[in-house]
Design an enzyme around this catalytic site. Structure first.
Site, PDB file in Angstrom:
ATOM      1  N   CYS A 190       0.829  -1.212   0.000  1.00  0.00           N
ATOM      2  CA  CYS A 190       0.000   0.000   0.000  1.00  0.00           C
ATOM      3  C   CYS A 190       0.863   1.260   0.000  1.00  0.00           C
ATOM      4  O   CYS A 190       1.715   1.440   0.877  1.00  0.00           O
ATOM      5  CB  CYS A 190      -0.931  -0.005   1.213  1.00  0.00           C
ATOM      6  SG  CYS A 190      -1.924   1.504   1.280  1.00  0.00           S
TER       7      CYS A 190
ATOM      8  N   GLY B 234      -9.375  -6.289  -8.958  1.00  0.00           N
ATOM      9  CA  GLY B 234      -9.775  -5.161  -8.118  1.00  0.00           C
ATOM     10  C   GLY B 234     -10.731  -4.245  -8.863  1.00  0.00           C
ATOM     11  O   GLY B 234     -11.949  -4.454  -8.862  1.00  0.00           O
ATOM     12  N   ARG B 235     -10.167  -3.252  -9.538  1.00  0.00           N
ATOM     13  CA  ARG B 235     -11.019  -2.216 -10.146  1.00  0.00           C
ATOM     14  C   ARG B 235     -11.975  -2.770 -11.191  1.00  0.00           C
ATOM     15  O   ARG B 235     -12.997  -2.157 -11.485  1.00  0.00           O
ATOM     16  CB  ARG B 235     -10.131  -1.118 -10.740  1.00  0.00           C
ATOM     17  CG  ARG B 235      -9.422  -0.284  -9.667  1.00  0.00           C
ATOM     18  CD  ARG B 235      -8.266   0.485 -10.238  1.00  0.00           C
ATOM     19  NE  ARG B 235      -7.300  -0.427 -10.861  1.00  0.00           N
ATOM     20  CZ  ARG B 235      -6.283  -0.045 -11.608  1.00  0.00           C
ATOM     21  NH1 ARG B 235      -6.090   1.228 -11.838  1.00  0.00           N
ATOM     22  NH2 ARG B 235      -5.458  -0.954 -12.127  1.00  0.00           N
TER      23      ARG B 235
ATOM     24  N   ASN C  49      -1.897  -9.974 -10.185  1.00  0.00           N
ATOM     25  CA  ASN C  49      -2.891  -8.899 -10.016  1.00  0.00           C
ATOM     26  C   ASN C  49      -2.472  -7.653 -10.804  1.00  0.00           C
ATOM     27  O   ASN C  49      -1.327  -7.237 -10.738  1.00  0.00           O
ATOM     28  CB  ASN C  49      -2.995  -8.568  -8.512  1.00  0.00           C
ATOM     29  CG  ASN C  49      -3.761  -7.293  -8.212  1.00  0.00           C
ATOM     30  OD1 ASN C  49      -3.236  -6.404  -7.537  1.00  0.00           O
ATOM     31  ND2 ASN C  49      -4.972  -7.167  -8.702  1.00  0.00           N
ATOM     32  N   GLY C  50      -3.435  -7.127 -11.537  1.00  0.00           N
ATOM     33  CA  GLY C  50      -3.206  -5.861 -12.238  1.00  0.00           C
ATOM     34  C   GLY C  50      -3.884  -5.808 -13.586  1.00  0.00           C
ATOM     35  O   GLY C  50      -3.542  -6.565 -14.495  1.00  0.00           O
TER      36      GLY C  50
END
Ligand code: FMN
Length: 331
Positions: free
Chosen positions: A104, A230-231, A206-207
């Site tokens: 983060c 995620g998004r 992830n990405g």
């Protein structure tokens, strides 16, 4: 050790932890439309969790329902002892696993020596992993991190994480410096996956994945065991299912349902501002949608947002279910 991650059919899909987004309401809302194999809570600070006066509030963030299993709690912090103590608590509370946030970039998190800051202190990161494992006993530990701090340093940083032997490595394919502003480096995620597999650790990439199909292709192409999204779930709670065209009214109904469930759970106007994060993603470019977008973004309350949606449905001759009107009336 045989843990739930090992039993998942590959490639498995994981809903990413997102602060102020992936609470119990959002996770159950997503489950209504499509099923990730693993769910994560949004992150919580170890220090806060260990302070009894904060626990009541934090428990709302860590609340989960049985239908969400397997459910992993994500924590951030900088002290190995805190992770040990929190791991014990998570076991007590029935979580299926724990994840340590080591990626983060938020300044408030980094200032405490946590999140991405741990990439600058690999020895501490290793001590934290070790302590968390001891506290967890037979529950699995995941570490979610990035490719490096200023520059890509897969060999050294990922190497250091793997040397401490977490059960699962989740790699967001960017550096801390890159935030979310460049395309994810999937070729480097592939390098991390090979390193993980060499020492018997599972790897989740992830990405920038925004469909199940893309995730399946990436898992194959880049050699990861699972994909975290995620998004891609914003405006698309169907993302974990096979792609299909959704009509404008279907999407807006999903949004109305989310608003209703969110306010029903939190029951505080203070959190209603968080709903605005979601509005845009549900609105397609269609005649009239520009006004809808503007009206929704300027509404002062969840009830007003529902009223706006009700009007839009009425204008189009679509049915706006009774249950959403009830929420407007009770506000
Ligand atoms: C609003 C928001 C909140 C996030 N909060 C967290 C968090 O609490 N913990 C974490 O590890 N990552 C967090 N992330 C990062 C995501 O989990 C994920 O790594 C990142 O968005 C890249 O994946 P994507 O391209 O699929 O979105 C957050 C991202 C967003 C957009």
């Amino acid at each position: 050790m045989n843990h739930f991650w090992q039993q998942l059919k590959k490639p498995f899909f994981v809903l990413a932890p997102m602060a102020d987004v992936t609470d119990i309401v959002f996770r159950n809302f997503v489950l209504r439309y499509s099923r990730p194999d693993v769910l994560y809570t949004e992150f919580v600070a170890c220090k806060m969790l260990l302070a009894p006066k904060n626990r009541k509030l934090l428990m709302r963030y860590l609340q989960y329902s049985p239908s969400e299993r397997p459910i992993v709690a994500q924590l951030f912090g900088s002290e190995p002892d805190d992770f040990f103590a929190c791991a014990r608590l998570l076991r007590e509370w029935g979580f299926d696993g724990m994840d340590i946030n080591m990626g983060c970039p938020n300044r408030r998190v980094e200032r405490r020596g946590a999140g991405a800051h741990l990439m600058r202190d690999p020895q501490r990161a290793q001590a934290i992993i070790q302590a968390a494992k001891e506290g967890l006993g037979d529950l699995p530990l995941a570490v979610k991190t990035r490719l490096g701090y200023h520059v890509i340093e897969t060999e050294s940083w990922i190497g250091a994480v793997l040397a401490a032997k977490p059960d699962v490595l989740v790699v967001h394919g960017r550096t801390r410096q890159e935030m979310s502003e460049v395309p994810a480096h999937w070729d480097e995620i592939a390098v991390a996956a090979t390193m993980a597999h060499d020492v018997g650790v599972l790897c989740v990439g992830n990405g920038d994945v925004d469909s199940r199909e893309q995730g399946e292709e990436y898992a194959q192409r880049f050699g990861v065991d699972g994909i975290m999204i995620g998004r891609g779930v914003f405006g698309n709670p169907w993302v974990f299912a096979t792609q299909a065209e959704r009509s404008e009214s279907e999407k807006l109904l999903a949004l109305a349902r989310f608003i209703t469930q969110f306010t029903g759970f939190w029951q505080t106007a203070k959190r209603e501002g968080l709903l605005k994060k979601h509005f845009n993603a549900y609105i397609e470019d269609s005649p009239g949608s520009k006004t809808l977008r503007m009206e929704l973004m300027t509404t002062a309350s969840a009830a007003a947002a529902l009223e706006t949606l009700a009007r839009y449905f009425h204008q189009h001759g679509w049915i706006f279910p009774e249950i959403f009107y009830e929420r407007i009336m009770s506000a």
